[in-house]
Every structure is written in C-alpha cells, then in structure tokens.
Design a protein around this motif. Sequence first.
Motif, PDB file in Angstrom:
ATOM      1  N   TYR A  98     -29.431  26.148   9.614  1.00 14.38           N
ATOM      2  CA  TYR A  98     -30.723  26.819   9.514  1.00 14.38           C
ATOM      3  C   TYR A  98     -30.711  27.899   8.437  1.00 14.38           C
ATOM      4  CZ  TYR A  98     -34.998  29.172  10.938  1.00 14.38           C
ATOM      5  OH  TYR A  98     -36.249  29.727  10.961  1.00 14.38           O
ATOM      6  N   ALA A  99     -31.523  27.711   7.439  1.00  9.47           N
ATOM      7  CA  ALA A  99     -31.752  28.687   6.375  1.00  9.47           C
ATOM      8  C   ALA A  99     -30.520  28.983   5.535  1.00  9.47           C
ATOM      9  CB  ALA A  99     -32.326  29.971   6.965  1.00  9.47           C
ATOM     10  N   ASN A 100     -29.507  28.154   5.594  1.00  4.73           N
ATOM     11  CA  ASN A 100     -28.302  28.370   4.807  1.00  4.73           C
ATOM     12  C   ASN A 100     -28.308  27.528   3.545  1.00  4.73           C
ATOM     13  OD1 ASN A 100     -26.781  30.376   5.918  1.00  4.73           O
ATOM     14  ND2 ASN A 100     -25.709  29.052   7.356  1.00  4.73           N
ATOM     15  N   ALA A 101     -29.205  27.896   2.621  1.00  5.77           N
ATOM     16  CA  ALA A 101     -29.294  27.154   1.374  1.00  5.77           C
ATOM     17  C   ALA A 101     -29.910  28.023   0.289  1.00  5.77           C
ATOM     18  CB  ALA A 101     -30.134  25.901   1.559  1.00  5.77           C
ATOM     19  N   MET A 102     -29.501  27.745  -0.928  1.00  5.77           N
ATOM     20  CA  MET A 102     -30.198  28.282  -2.094  1.00  5.77           C
ATOM     21  C   MET A 102     -31.078  27.141  -2.575  1.00  5.77           C
ATOM     22  SD  MET A 102     -29.653  31.420  -2.909  1.00  5.77           S
ATOM     23  CE  MET A 102     -30.060  31.631  -4.612  1.00  5.77           C
ATOM     24  N   ILE A 103     -32.330  27.441  -2.767  1.00  7.65           N
ATOM     25  CA  ILE A 103     -33.272  26.416  -3.180  1.00  7.65           C
ATOM     26  C   ILE A 103     -33.652  26.696  -4.629  1.00  7.65           C
ATOM     27  CG2 ILE A 103     -35.533  25.389  -2.741  1.00  7.65           C
ATOM     28  CD1 ILE A 103     -35.118  26.260   0.208  1.00  7.65           C
ATOM     29  N   TYR A 104     -33.379  25.738  -5.474  1.00  9.39           N
ATOM     30  CA  TYR A 104     -33.708  25.868  -6.887  1.00  9.39           C
ATOM     31  C   TYR A 104     -34.959  25.025  -7.153  1.00  9.39           C
ATOM     32  CZ  TYR A 104     -29.085  27.875  -6.966  1.00  9.39           C
ATOM     33  OH  TYR A 104     -27.995  28.661  -6.705  1.00  9.39           O
ATOM     34  N   ALA A 105     -36.084  25.627  -6.827  1.00  5.80           N
ATOM     35  CA  ALA A 105     -37.386  24.966  -6.996  1.00  5.80           C
ATOM     36  C   ALA A 105     -38.167  25.742  -8.055  1.00  5.80           C
ATOM     37  CB  ALA A 105     -38.129  24.917  -5.671  1.00  5.80           C
ATOM     38  N   PHE A 106     -37.660  25.671  -9.282  1.00  5.21           N
ATOM     39  CA  PHE A 106     -38.178  26.500 -10.357  1.00  5.21           C
ATOM     40  C   PHE A 106     -39.548  26.073 -10.871  1.00  5.21           C
ATOM     41  CE2 PHE A 106     -33.829  28.268 -11.881  1.00  5.21           C
ATOM     42  CZ  PHE A 106     -33.757  29.032 -10.734  1.00  5.21           C
ATOM     43  N   TYR A 107     -40.046  24.971 -10.392  1.00  5.14           N
ATOM     44  CA  TYR A 107     -41.392  24.532 -10.799  1.00  5.14           C
ATOM     45  C   TYR A 107     -42.355  24.634  -9.612  1.00  5.14           C
ATOM     46  CZ  TYR A 107     -39.023  22.953 -14.957  1.00  5.14           C
ATOM     47  OH  TYR A 107     -38.281  22.925 -16.115  1.00  5.14           O
ATOM     48  N   THR A 108     -42.045  23.921  -8.547  1.00  3.63           N
ATOM     49  CA  THR A 108     -42.970  23.848  -7.416  1.00  3.63           C
ATOM     50  C   THR A 108     -43.089  25.164  -6.658  1.00  3.63           C
ATOM     51  OG1 THR A 108     -41.198  23.039  -5.963  1.00  3.63           O
ATOM     52  CG2 THR A 108     -42.575  21.382  -7.073  1.00  3.63           C
ATOM     53  N   HIS A 109     -42.036  25.956  -6.628  1.00  2.00           N
ATOM     54  CA  HIS A 109     -42.051  27.191  -5.859  1.00  2.00           C
ATOM     55  C   HIS A 109     -42.111  28.438  -6.745  1.00  2.00           C
ATOM     56  CE1 HIS A 109     -41.136  24.467  -2.632  1.00  2.00           C
ATOM     57  NE2 HIS A 109     -41.178  25.450  -1.749  1.00  2.00           N
ATOM     58  N   SER A 110     -42.411  28.238  -8.022  1.00  2.00           N
ATOM     59  CA  SER A 110     -42.678  29.405  -8.862  1.00  2.00           C
ATOM     60  C   SER A 110     -44.063  29.925  -8.489  1.00  2.00           C
ATOM     61  CB  SER A 110     -42.643  29.017 -10.345  1.00  2.00           C
ATOM     62  OG  SER A 110     -43.735  28.176 -10.679  1.00  2.00           O
ATOM     63  N   PHE A 111     -44.292  31.197  -8.760  1.00  2.00           N
ATOM     64  CA  PHE A 111     -45.588  31.796  -8.447  1.00  2.00           C
ATOM     65  C   PHE A 111     -46.716  31.027  -9.137  1.00  2.00           C
ATOM     66  CE2 PHE A 111     -48.968  34.816  -9.590  1.00  2.00           C
ATOM     67  CZ  PHE A 111     -49.366  35.214  -8.323  1.00  2.00           C
ATOM     68  N   ILE A 112     -46.558  30.774 -10.420  1.00  2.00           N
ATOM     69  CA  ILE A 112     -47.599  30.063 -11.180  1.00  2.00           C
ATOM     70  C   ILE A 112     -47.686  28.608 -10.735  1.00  2.00           C
ATOM     71  CG2 ILE A 112     -48.342  29.334 -13.494  1.00  2.00           C
ATOM     72  CD1 ILE A 112     -48.664  32.376 -12.912  1.00  2.00           C
ATOM     73  N   GLY A 113     -46.558  27.978 -10.476  1.00  2.00           N
ATOM     74  CA  GLY A 113     -46.563  26.590  -9.983  1.00  2.00           C
ATOM     75  C   GLY A 113     -47.310  26.472  -8.666  1.00  2.00           C
ATOM     76  N   ALA A 114     -47.083  27.430  -7.767  1.00  2.00           N
ATOM     77  CA  ALA A 114     -47.783  27.434  -6.472  1.00  2.00           C
ATOM     78  C   ALA A 114     -49.280  27.642  -6.673  1.00  2.00           C
ATOM     79  CB  ALA A 114     -47.206  28.512  -5.565  1.00  2.00           C
ATOM     80  N   LEU A 115     -49.649  28.514  -7.610  1.00  2.00           N
ATOM     81  CA  LEU A 115     -51.072  28.719  -7.906  1.00  2.00           C
ATOM     82  C   LEU A 115     -51.712  27.439  -8.433  1.00  2.00           C
ATOM     83  CD1 LEU A 115     -51.334  32.252  -9.571  1.00  2.00           C
ATOM     84  CD2 LEU A 115     -52.341  31.515  -7.408  1.00  2.00           C
ATOM     85  N   VAL A 116     -51.016  26.766  -9.330  1.00  2.00           N
ATOM     86  CA  VAL A 116     -51.552  25.519  -9.900  1.00  2.00           C
ATOM     87  C   VAL A 116     -51.727  24.465  -8.811  1.00  2.00           C
ATOM     88  CG1 VAL A 116     -51.017  23.578 -11.451  1.00  2.00           C
ATOM     89  CG2 VAL A 116     -50.743  25.937 -12.249  1.00  2.00           C
ATOM     90  N   LEU A 117     -50.726  24.298  -7.953  1.00  2.00           N
ATOM     91  CA  LEU A 117     -50.845  23.335  -6.852  1.00  2.00           C
ATOM     92  C   LEU A 117     -51.975  23.718  -5.906  1.00  2.00           C
ATOM     93  CD1 LEU A 117     -47.083  22.607  -6.098  1.00  2.00           C
ATOM     94  CD2 LEU A 117     -48.770  20.995  -7.019  1.00  2.00           C
ATOM     95  N   SER A 118     -52.145  25.015  -5.669  1.00  2.00           N
ATOM     96  CA  SER A 118     -53.235  25.485  -4.803  1.00  2.00           C
ATOM     97  C   SER A 118     -54.597  25.162  -5.409  1.00  2.00           C
ATOM     98  CB  SER A 118     -53.126  27.003  -4.583  1.00  2.00           C
ATOM     99  OG  SER A 118     -51.924  27.318  -3.949  1.00  2.00           O
ATOM    100  N   ILE A 119     -54.725  25.354  -6.703  1.00  2.00           N
ATOM    101  CA  ILE A 119     -55.992  25.072  -7.394  1.00  2.00           C
ATOM    102  C   ILE A 119     -56.298  23.576  -7.382  1.00  2.00           C
ATOM    103  CG2 ILE A 119     -57.119  25.112  -9.667  1.00  2.00           C
ATOM    104  CD1 ILE A 119     -55.646  27.872 -10.068  1.00  2.00           C
ATOM    105  N   ILE A 120     -55.293  22.763  -7.629  1.00  2.00           N
ATOM    106  CA  ILE A 120     -55.492  21.302  -7.595  1.00  2.00           C
ATOM    107  C   ILE A 120     -55.922  20.860  -6.202  1.00  2.00           C
ATOM    108  CG2 ILE A 120     -54.308  19.060  -7.746  1.00  2.00           C
ATOM    109  CD1 ILE A 120     -52.574  20.351 -10.010  1.00  2.00           C
TER     110      ILE A 120
END
Length: 188
Positions: free
Chosen positions: A54-76
């Motif tokens: 549980y929660a023992n990971a580093m997540i390298y989601a530099f596109y989908t979980h970036s602030f701007i990436g999340a905004l873009v997905l939210s807008i779409i």
Amino acid sequence: MFAGHFGVAAVVKSKAPELPLWSLLVSSQLLDIAFVPFSLAGEESIEPLGDGGYANAMIYAFYTHSFIGALVLSIIAAYLAGVFWGKKSAVITGAVVFSHWILDLIVHRPDMPIFPGNVGDFPLLGFGLWESVSASFLLEFLLISAGSFFYFRHALQSADPERRGKGIAAGCAMTTFLFLSLFINAFM
C-alpha cells in the motif's frame, strides 16, 4: 488511492444525479486510465519502494499526472460531457477529473511535475501522506465512507416508496464496491 477517487465520484453522484454513475467513476480515474498507454509506451512508470504494498511506490507519471496534463485531461473530459449532458455536467465532470490530481498531490511523494514531461525541471510536487500508511489509509477510508453515506442516502431519498428496495440494493452495491476497492487497494 483509487478507492478514495471512487468515493469522490459517489459523493458527486448524490449531488448530480443527472450524470451517469459510470461517467463519474471513469472521470475520477481518468488520469490513471490515461497513465496505462503512457506506461505501455515506456513514457511513465511505477517503481516499487521496499517490499511494495500500500502506497509504497514512486510514480513517474510526468505527463498524465502533471498539473498541466491533469488540466488538459479535465478540459477534454468536460468538453465531452458537455456534448452529451450539457454545460452543468461539463463543469462537474471536469472538476471530478481534476479532483484526482488534488488528492494525488496530498498523498504522493514528490513525483508530480507542473508541466508535462517535467519541462523546465521545476521541483516535483507531492505532500507525501503515503509516508504514513495509517494516515493515508484513514484519508481513503473517510473518502469512501463519505461516498457510501451520501450515495446510500441519495438512493433511498430518490426511490419511490414502492421502489425502496431498489434504492437499498443500489446503496448496498455502491458501499460494497467502495469498501472492496479499498480492500484491494490496501491489501493486494
């Protein structure tokens, strides 16, 4: 924290019954859904820390979980919801999608960039609640408990007296789904 995201979707469903439940569940997980093709392409990854769990990971989601990436997905997602269900539903859907990023900001270790691909090499974001398994589990438990409560109450209030049994069944099904997702998230 996927169970907590589902809890948000259940709360929102109780307040926005015009939106299909499936659309809210998908919206609450859209950043993680988008993570899959990026991961398969080798652009994003998850690295277990220690024994994993549980929660023992580093997540390298530099596109989908970036602030701007999340905004873009939210807008779409908001745009698509607006096409099918109207302006109010668009705003709600976009907010549910972006709520994923906000909750992840709270629990993630500093592994979320501001810009996609970490352009500019700014400091990574994340308050690190995952460092405390009990605190992050409690937050998730509270989110799914709220989701269960509000969804169950809405299901009972919106059912006609002769269909009350269906409201109870819907509330029980959602509560089971939410707590099962927490169990899977925490112990599998």
